[in-house]
Write an enzyme that holds these catalytic residues in place. Structure first.
Site, PDB file in Angstrom:
ATOM      1  CG  ASP A 261     -49.283 -26.225  13.400  1.00 34.31           C
ATOM      2  OD1 ASP A 261     -49.830 -25.838  14.452  1.00 34.31           O
ATOM      3  OD2 ASP A 261     -49.479 -27.349  12.915  1.00 34.31           O
ATOM      4  CB  ALA A 262     -52.595 -23.033  14.757  1.00 36.61           C
TER       5      ALA A 262
END
Length: 444
Positions: free
Chosen positions: A261-262
Site C-alpha cells: 500500500d505504501a
C-alpha cells in the site's frame, strides 16, 4: 553553551511536534465533523461519473465480515462492479460472499478464485486476477475488515476526478471493537489508531511533503498503476524497456514488498508526479481479539518494515512520541526556567490527551457512553504512549519478522527474504518471484 544548544533543540523540536499535532487536530475537526454535510449522493443532473471496479481481497473470516462486505453493495453510485478476490476455493469467507450475492442479485458482483504468484506479498498475488479482469479503469481496493458509508464511493470518485493532478484517494482508518471480544491489545490498538496515528496521518497528508498512505481503502487508476515499477524515480529517468531488460511494471511489481500500500502510493507520487487526496470519509476498521503480546509483535513488525523503507525517519520515531518528546522538553524548560519537571510533564500530557480525545471524537462521531468507558480508553491511551519507546527499542535492533511461525528478514527498500533460503533465492526476491507468503491480506 552546548547545554543551552541542546536544550534549545529539544524545545524547538517539541514545538514543531506540537504544531504538527495541532494541525492534525484542526484538520480532523474541520474535515470529519462536517463530512455528513458534504456531497451525499450521486445526482443524475451532475456530470456522468466513471464506472468503478471495487476489489476486496479476502482470506479467512474477520470480525463483522458480513456487515463489512455488505457496505460495498450499498454504495450510492450509478456504475460499479464488485470483485471478491479469494485465493482458495475452500476458504470459509466464500459462504459469506455467496449469501451477499444471493441477497443483492441486482448488483454487478462476482468472485475470482486462485492466486497468480508474482512475489512474496499474498495480497498482491490474490488481487492479480481481479486486477486484470476489472471492467473499469478506476479501482477501489478495500480491505475485508473495513466498512464504509453509502456515500463514500461518490465522494471519492469526485475527489479523484476533480483534477488531473490527483492520482490516489485514500481514507483515514479508525478502529472499533466489540467490548465482549476485546482484549488488552485490542484496547491499545484502538487507542493508537483513533488518536495519535489518525492525528499524525491527517497532518502529514495536509503538509504533503511526501507520500503517506495506508492501504485500508484506496482509489486509483489501473492505467496509472500499470506504469509504475516501484523504483521511486520519475518515469523519464527509468529504463522503459519491457522485462527482462526493463523493470516489471504494474501491480505485479509490488509483489516483492511487505507493505504494498505504501509502495503504490510512493510510486504514484514519485514516478508519475501525481498528488494524493485524503478524502472526507473514513475507513472503519473492525478489530478482533488481540493480546498484549499480539499488539507488541504487530507494532514491532511494522516498525521493522518501515526501517527497511525509511531508515532515518524510523530512527527518529521515538522523538515523535509524547513521552520522550515531552520529557526532553520538560528537562529543557527546567534548564531555562527552573520549572518543576513533573508538573510540566503532567501539563504536557494533559494537553496531548485532550487533543487526542477530540481527534477521536471527530473521527468516530461518537461520545463515550459512560465514565467507565472513558476511563478505560484513557488508561489504554496512557499504556500505549508508555509502551511506544520500549516497543521501538525492541523492534529497531532486529530485521527479522515472524508471521504464522515463519521467519523472514527485511531487506533494504522493503523487500523481504527467507533467511534459510537467502543465498538461493535472494535474486528471486529482487525480481519479485519469491512464492512463500509473508502476510495475509487483511493484516495490511
Amino acid at each position: 553553551m552546548w547545554k543551552t544548544l541542546v536544550a534549545s533543540i529539544f524545545l524547538g523540536w517539541y514545538f514543531i511536534l506540537l504544531a504538527i499535532g495541532l494541525l492534525g487536530w484542526r484538520e480532523a475537526r474541520k474535515r470529519y465533523f462536517r463530512r455528513n454535510n458534504a456531497l451525499t449522493s450521486y445526482s443524475p443532473r451532475a456530470r456522468p461519473l466513471e464506472g468503478v471496479s471495487i476489489l476486496r481481497p479476502l482470506k479467512g473470516l474477520d470480525p463483522n465480515m458480513y456487515e463489512n462486505l455488505e457496505t460495498t453493495f450499498k454504495q450510492d453510485y450509478p456504475t460499479y462492479e464488485i470483485i471478491f478476490a479469494v485465493a482458495d476455493d475452500d476458504d470459509p469467507c466464500l459462504d459469506i460472499v455467496r449469501m451477499l450475492l444471493d441477497k443483492y442479485p441486482h448488483v454487478d458482483a462476482r468472485v475470482t478464485i486462485g492466486e497468480e504468484i508474482v512475489g512474496v506479498n499474498p495480497k498482491i498475488n490474490n488481487l492479480m486476477q481481479a486486477y486484470r479482469t476489472a471492467k473499469y479503469d478506476i479501482l477501489w481496493v478495500i480491505d475485508s475488515n473495513v466498512s464504509v458509508v453509502p456515500q463514500t464511493l461518490s465522494r471519492s470518485v469526485s475527489a479523484l476526478t476533480a483534477s488531473p493532478t490527483i492520482g490516489l484517494v485514500h481514507h483515514v482508518p479508525y478502529a472499533t471493537a466489540s467490548i465482549r471480544d476485546a482484549k488488552f491489545g485490542t484496547h491499545l490498538e484502538r487507542a493508537f489508531l483513533n488518536t495519535n496515528h489518525a492525528k499524525m496521518y491527517i497532518a502529514l497528508n495536509v503538509l504533503a511533503i511526501d507520500s503517506c498512505v495506508m492501504g485500508k481503502s484506496n482509489l486509483y487508476r489501473r492505467s496509472h498503476v500499470d506504469q509504475i515499477s516501484g523504483l521511486g524515480v520519475p518515469l523519464s529517468k527509468q529504463n522503459m524497456s519491457p522485462p527482462p531488460d526493463g523493470p516489471v511494471r504494474g501491480l505485479a511489481s509490488m509483489g516483492k514488498y511487505a507493505a504494498e500500500d505504501a509502495k503504490i502510493g510512493h510510486s504514484i507520487w514519485h514516478e508519475l508526479g501525481l498528488e494524493h487526496c485524503l478524502d472526507v470519509d473514513v475507513a472503519q476498521n473492525v478489530l478482533g481479539p488481540m493480546t498484549l503480546r499480539g499488539y507488541i509483535e504487530r507494532r514491532a513488525r511494522w516498525i521493522r518494515v518501515r526501517k527497511a523503507q525509511v531508515l532515518a525517519a524510523t530512527i527518529l520515531e521515538p522523538l515523535t512520541e509524547s513521552v520522550l518528546a515531552g520529557l526532553l522538553a520538560c528537562l529543557a524548560l527546567h534548564y531555562f526556567t527552573g520549572a518543576d519537571v513533573v508538573i510540566m510533564f503532567v501539563i504536557h500530557w494533559c494537553i496531548f490527551l485532550a487533543i487526542d480525545l477530540d481527534v477521536r471524537y471527530h473521527l468516530t462521531g461518537t461520545h463515550f457512553t459512560s465514565n467507565a468507558e472513558l476511563g478505560e480508553f484513557i488508561l489504554a491511551w496512557m499504556a500505549r504512549e508508555i509502551l511506544a519507546f520500549p516497543i521501538w527499542a525492541y523492534a529497531i535492533w532486529g530485521s527479522r519478522i515472524v508471521w504464522r511461525g515463519v521467519t523472514y528478514r527485511m531487506l533494504r527498500g522493503g523487500v523481504v527474504e527467507r533467511p534459510d533460503r537467502a543465498t538461493r533465492h535472494s535474486q528471486d526476491f529482487a525480481d519479485g518471484r519469491m512464492q512463500e507468503p509473508l502476510l495475509d491480506n487483511h493484516d495490511h
